[in-house]
Design an enzyme around this catalytic site. Sequence first.
Site, mmCIF file in Angstrom:
data_model
loop_
_atom_site.group_PDB
_atom_site.id
_atom_site.type_symbol
_atom_site.label_atom_id
_atom_site.label_comp_id
_atom_site.label_asym_id
_atom_site.label_seq_id
_atom_site.Cartn_x
_atom_site.Cartn_y
_atom_site.Cartn_z
ATOM 1 N N ASP A 15 0.871 -1.160 0.000
ATOM 2 C CA ASP A 15 0.000 0.000 0.000
ATOM 3 C C ASP A 15 0.919 1.225 0.000
ATOM 4 O O ASP A 15 2.112 1.109 0.289
ATOM 5 C CB ASP A 15 -0.871 -0.032 1.264
ATOM 6 C CG ASP A 15 -1.677 1.226 1.449
ATOM 7 O OD1 ASP A 15 -2.389 1.625 0.516
ATOM 8 O OD2 ASP A 15 -1.570 1.829 2.538
ATOM 9 N N ASP A 17 -0.026 5.215 1.009
ATOM 10 C CA ASP A 17 -0.143 6.164 2.109
ATOM 11 C C ASP A 17 -0.328 5.449 3.442
ATOM 12 O O ASP A 17 -1.162 4.550 3.573
ATOM 13 C CB ASP A 17 -1.319 7.117 1.880
ATOM 14 C CG ASP A 17 -1.463 8.102 3.023
ATOM 15 O OD1 ASP A 17 -0.434 8.596 3.506
ATOM 16 O OD2 ASP A 17 -2.593 8.342 3.469
#
Length: 220
Positions: A15, A17
């Site tokens: 992922d 952020d």
Amino acid sequence: MIVQKSLSADILLFDMDGTLLDATAVIARIWTTWSARHGVDASHLLEASRGQRVSETVRTFAPPGIDLQAEELWLSRQAHVETLEPAALPGAVAFLAALPRDRWAVVTSAERSLAVKWLTGAGLPLPLVLIAAADVTTGKPHPAGYRLAAERLGCDTSRAIVFEDAPAGIEAARAAGAGVVGVANRAIAACPDLALWVTDFLTLSVDVDETQRITLYSRA
């Protein structure tokens, strides 16, 4: 340092952020402004939207009758002109540099152009495979993004480890059949679906063998 645990995989999927970089201040400022415009509870929105695409958050929280596409465009413009810069999580730059470039990918709910802007702005390398919001029809917690990333790396998700910081992303990774390392977010540290939880990448080291299989070592 003492090795507490080791994990092995053929590919690593990240992922963006909250996992590789921290754009919390940027995102909070944009969504708080948007929430004030529409009478929405910003704190509720920010908690519920973790890991979601902008389009899904807008559909959930926008007042009835609003032009959803126009709101998404406004949010996109705000993100691109925002002067606050996200920062790489400690150790993330060196950790990615230690990996074979064809053995890792980023799967994000952000737009592609924004993901590239934030990754480069944080000093992180751009992946060969980047799955962004428009690359899937359904975002996290659906596993489509992680499945597509693994496919483009020529590997099955059952041989992948996913790095995530949000419940929606963890659910997506587990649904894809991957192992999961939780990063930074202490609210998920006790999640039973995690193979490991780390505060940042400084607590991890990596070894790549002659077959390009990746082994992670957690250190205390």
